[in-house]
Scaffold this active site. Sequence first.
Site, PDB file in Angstrom:
ATOM      1  CB  CYS A  78      35.381  21.515 -41.187  1.00 27.45           C
ATOM      2  SG  CYS A  78      35.440  22.470 -42.727  1.00 27.45           S
ATOM      3  CB  THR A  79      40.729  21.756 -43.346  1.00 25.08           C
ATOM      4  OG1 THR A  79      39.916  21.882 -44.514  1.00 25.08           O
ATOM      5  CG2 THR A  79      41.201  20.313 -43.201  1.00 25.08           C
ATOM      6  CG  HIS A  80      36.774  25.952 -44.378  1.00 26.11           C
ATOM      7  ND1 HIS A  80      36.700  24.819 -45.149  1.00 26.11           N
ATOM      8  CD2 HIS A  80      36.764  26.993 -45.245  1.00 26.11           C
ATOM      9  CE1 HIS A  80      36.645  25.171 -46.417  1.00 26.11           C
ATOM     10  NE2 HIS A  80      36.683  26.479 -46.500  1.00 26.11           N
ATOM     11  CB  SER A 108      29.060  19.148 -46.780  1.00 29.07           C
ATOM     12  OG  SER A 108      28.620  20.489 -46.912  1.00 29.07           O
ATOM     13  CG  ASP A 118      39.362  22.297 -48.490  1.00 30.26           C
ATOM     14  OD1 ASP A 118      38.402  21.512 -48.576  1.00 30.26           O
ATOM     15  OD2 ASP A 118      39.452  23.153 -47.589  1.00 30.26           O
ATOM     16  CB  CYS A 167      38.543  18.517 -47.972  1.00 24.94           C
ATOM     17  SG  CYS A 167      36.745  18.482 -48.057  1.00 24.94           S
ATOM     18  CG  ASN A 168      37.739  16.651 -41.771  1.00 24.92           C
ATOM     19  OD1 ASN A 168      38.165  15.786 -41.032  1.00 24.92           O
ATOM     20  ND2 ASN A 168      38.178  17.896 -41.710  1.00 24.92           N
TER      21      ASN A 168
END
Length: 264
Positions: free
Chosen positions: A184-186, A42, A9, A73-74
Amino acid sequence: MKPTILFFDSGVGGFSVYSEVKSLLPDCHYLYCFDNAFFPYSERSEETLIERVLKICTTIDRRYPLDLVVIACNTASTVVLPSLRQTFSIPIVGTVPAVKPAATVSQTKHIGLLATKGTVKREYVDILIAQYASNCRVERLGSTVLPEIAEQKIKGNSVDLLLLKKELQAWEGLHDLDTVILGCTHFPLIKEEIQMCLPQVKNFLDPGCAIAKRVKSLLENSKVRSKKEKNNCVFYTKHFNFEQQFHQVLKRWGFNELELLKID
């Protein structure tokens, strides 16, 4: 023999996916790399991302022969998966916003996609919504601030609730918004705080559990490439403040080592 899995990520958001996989597969050898020198992804061009992710994954694979890679990570998943799959013969698992399950579970058919600014604008998101949520009203909210808030939390700092509330303000008055996709993985790392800001939302969905099941199925018939016993390790690409404190936090996540990754 333990299979070696790399989670990748731009930041620490991928820990939300890692924790789901580790709970299902506790005995694997785990590596995690966060490319903080290029955070957030991004804001980067597609060409830059492809070159960067390939270089990092190849560098790690030379040292630790990998059995599977999770692009946690998208933003990166929307761009780099085809190139990675051409380069590596091992399984590569991407991260996709949970649009289909959100459309299924929503009772009001009014759902929100909360993601980075890069992800909400991608064509593949348009395709997902057209395929699986055409019967829903879909709100999109892109933020570069929320990943930063999550980064601070996992590094041991407090969450700025006022800043978070300001970022989500546009959705406060949407009273029939009952489902939000954490794209979002966050964001699962600050799920409780997001829930506090959007009390009308009943369902918060992320792909972590589905990814864990996918990883397990892919590893069932795979041959482990390396027979050596190794410590779980986290790599980063740029020095940052509070490295020592972060190293202590990582031990609670099951990682013994924190190492600066030198890329050719």
